[in-house]
Scaffold this motif. Sequence first.
Motif, mmCIF file in Angstrom:
data_model
loop_
_atom_site.group_PDB
_atom_site.id
_atom_site.type_symbol
_atom_site.label_atom_id
_atom_site.label_comp_id
_atom_site.label_asym_id
_atom_site.label_seq_id
_atom_site.Cartn_x
_atom_site.Cartn_y
_atom_site.Cartn_z
ATOM 1 N N ARG A 105 73.643 -0.785 -23.486
ATOM 2 C CA ARG A 105 73.950 -2.181 -23.805
ATOM 3 C C ARG A 105 73.093 -3.147 -23.000
ATOM 4 N NH1 ARG A 105 80.149 -3.544 -23.722
ATOM 5 N NH2 ARG A 105 80.134 -2.330 -21.802
ATOM 6 N N LYS A 106 72.768 -2.773 -21.768
ATOM 7 C CA LYS A 106 71.883 -3.633 -20.980
ATOM 8 C C LYS A 106 70.466 -3.611 -21.548
ATOM 9 C CE LYS A 106 72.726 -3.924 -16.689
ATOM 10 N NZ LYS A 106 72.891 -3.665 -15.229
ATOM 11 N N LEU A 107 70.005 -2.438 -21.977
ATOM 12 C CA LEU A 107 68.697 -2.352 -22.618
ATOM 13 C C LEU A 107 68.675 -3.124 -23.931
ATOM 14 C CD1 LEU A 107 67.929 1.435 -22.034
ATOM 15 C CD2 LEU A 107 67.016 -0.511 -20.777
ATOM 16 N N LEU A 108 69.782 -3.052 -24.665
ATOM 17 C CA LEU A 108 69.870 -3.798 -25.918
ATOM 18 C C LEU A 108 69.881 -5.298 -25.664
ATOM 19 C CD1 LEU A 108 70.230 -3.842 -28.979
ATOM 20 C CD2 LEU A 108 72.706 -3.613 -28.626
ATOM 21 N N GLN A 109 70.525 -5.714 -24.594
ATOM 22 C CA GLN A 109 70.537 -7.134 -24.255
ATOM 23 C C GLN A 109 69.126 -7.632 -23.973
ATOM 24 O OE1 GLN A 109 73.051 -8.128 -20.963
ATOM 25 N NE2 GLN A 109 72.214 -10.178 -20.740
ATOM 26 N N GLU A 110 68.350 -6.877 -23.222
ATOM 27 C CA GLU A 110 66.959 -7.264 -22.962
ATOM 28 C C GLU A 110 66.163 -7.332 -24.262
ATOM 29 O OE1 GLU A 110 65.135 -4.767 -20.117
ATOM 30 O OE2 GLU A 110 66.245 -5.585 -18.422
ATOM 31 N N LYS A 111 66.381 -6.359 -25.127
ATOM 32 C CA LYS A 111 65.650 -6.320 -26.398
ATOM 33 C C LYS A 111 65.999 -7.529 -27.271
ATOM 34 C CE LYS A 111 65.121 -3.326 -30.472
ATOM 35 N NZ LYS A 111 65.843 -4.160 -31.453
ATOM 36 N N LEU A 112 67.280 -7.827 -27.396
ATOM 37 C CA LEU A 112 67.697 -8.953 -28.226
ATOM 38 C C LEU A 112 67.300 -10.285 -27.608
ATOM 39 C CD1 LEU A 112 71.260 -7.735 -29.306
ATOM 40 C CD2 LEU A 112 69.123 -7.597 -30.598
ATOM 41 N N THR A 113 67.264 -10.362 -26.286
ATOM 42 C CA THR A 113 66.831 -11.588 -25.630
ATOM 43 C C THR A 113 65.353 -11.834 -25.876
ATOM 44 O OG1 THR A 113 68.515 -11.311 -23.907
ATOM 45 C CG2 THR A 113 66.682 -12.788 -23.418
ATOM 46 N N VAL A 160 59.422 1.893 -15.796
ATOM 47 C CA VAL A 160 58.796 1.388 -17.017
ATOM 48 C C VAL A 160 59.327 2.127 -18.226
ATOM 49 C CG1 VAL A 160 56.615 1.101 -18.221
ATOM 50 C CG2 VAL A 160 56.735 0.684 -15.766
ATOM 51 N N ALA A 161 59.435 3.474 -18.111
ATOM 52 C CA ALA A 161 59.927 4.267 -19.242
ATOM 53 C C ALA A 161 61.377 3.936 -19.557
ATOM 54 C CB ALA A 161 59.793 5.756 -18.929
ATOM 55 N N GLU A 162 62.176 3.728 -18.503
ATOM 56 C CA GLU A 162 63.595 3.517 -18.720
ATOM 57 C C GLU A 162 63.911 2.137 -19.280
ATOM 58 O OE1 GLU A 162 64.999 4.403 -14.865
ATOM 59 O OE2 GLU A 162 65.108 6.556 -15.209
ATOM 60 N N ARG A 163 62.941 1.238 -19.292
ATOM 61 C CA ARG A 163 63.154 -0.066 -19.908
ATOM 62 C C ARG A 163 63.116 0.048 -21.421
ATOM 63 N NH1 ARG A 163 62.928 -4.501 -16.706
ATOM 64 N NH2 ARG A 163 62.349 -5.797 -18.469
ATOM 65 N N HIS A 164 62.711 1.181 -21.938
ATOM 66 C CA HIS A 164 62.703 1.452 -23.366
ATOM 67 C C HIS A 164 63.647 2.617 -23.633
ATOM 68 C CE1 HIS A 164 59.240 -1.217 -23.870
ATOM 69 N NE2 HIS A 164 58.771 -0.658 -22.779
ATOM 70 N N PHE A 165 64.495 2.443 -24.605
ATOM 71 C CA PHE A 165 65.553 3.421 -24.846
ATOM 72 C C PHE A 165 64.984 4.805 -25.135
ATOM 73 C CE2 PHE A 165 68.680 5.632 -27.441
ATOM 74 C CZ PHE A 165 69.835 5.451 -26.691
ATOM 75 N N ASN A 166 65.478 5.794 -24.395
ATOM 76 C CA ASN A 166 65.172 7.206 -24.571
ATOM 77 C C ASN A 166 63.742 7.594 -24.205
ATOM 78 O OD1 ASN A 166 66.948 9.305 -25.132
ATOM 79 N ND2 ASN A 166 65.999 9.755 -27.106
ATOM 80 N N HIS A 167 62.986 6.670 -23.625
ATOM 81 C CA HIS A 167 61.600 6.996 -23.275
ATOM 82 C C HIS A 167 61.520 7.829 -22.008
ATOM 83 C CE1 HIS A 167 58.778 4.350 -25.826
ATOM 84 N NE2 HIS A 167 59.930 4.456 -26.452
#
Length: 297
Positions: A70-78, A165-172
């Motif tokens: 959800r935190k990664l999704l928040q960054e993506k949607l922002t 860096v990888a963890e800022r993108h889901f499942n990377h």
Amino acid sequence: ADAIYSKYGGDLRMNGDARLCLDCVREECHRSQLMAKIAADHRVITAMMKTPCTSASGYWVGKYSLRYWRKLLQEKLTCEGILSPAEVLGDSTESLENDQQPMDDKCDTEETIVQTEIQESQVSESTEHSQDETNCGKESAGGDEEVDSQCSEVAAGRVDKGQVVAERHFNHELLCGEHDHFTPNESDRRLVPWEVWIRLKEYFPDAPEFPALHPVCVECVQKDHAIALEKDKLKELAASHKAALADLYYGRNRPELPHVATATAGGDVCQYVVSEDFLDTWRRFVKFVYFDCGCGS
């Protein structure tokens, strides 16, 4: 309203819903529906992850991504402008942290424990340094902490992992760093049901997809196998050193310097002098068996 308008006047009068921006209403409606859907999916995912998945139809998801999706999704949607920075979707740590704990405990390998003991040993030796060096180290550590805190709030709670860096993108984080293939490291991933994966995939359509039977990176497997063989050789070497030089390892029956000089002058035996630093390093190698000590050659 008519009395106030007639008394004070004004150039623009808002006549109820007729003055509402249709685009803004649609955006707000879409945002509200999206927030409600995320909350509902979060409850479903939390409930389903309470039971370990063993099905061959499941999918592998990085533990970090699963815990902070959800935190990664928040960054993506922002970044996409759908949410404002002030809007918070919530943190899934509280709900998934307890579920992850049993598996996380299994991930503490012998190598991790050994490295911890090595660090503790090195810390105890560092007490011999002067106070000035200690203060300098503290200032340097403080600067590093400031840089880390400014790097990304997404990296909170993870060591680890050079994977920010990888963890800022889901499942990377499931991609190996050298080849971008499926990592063989099982401690970084968790198998989730297909129903959980399709919900996460809807929010992260570009995320790497790894079914339960997906093959791991062959190059990394070969590299890990070579490292394991080298580590076994070092263990055998350390064991032979300890067996042959037990007195030196435990510091027993060591000759004193006057006796060494007398024996050398008499020609009975040849003695050598080595530094305490070398012996400390050698003892750590024999005890812990690690690669970068310089004693393996």
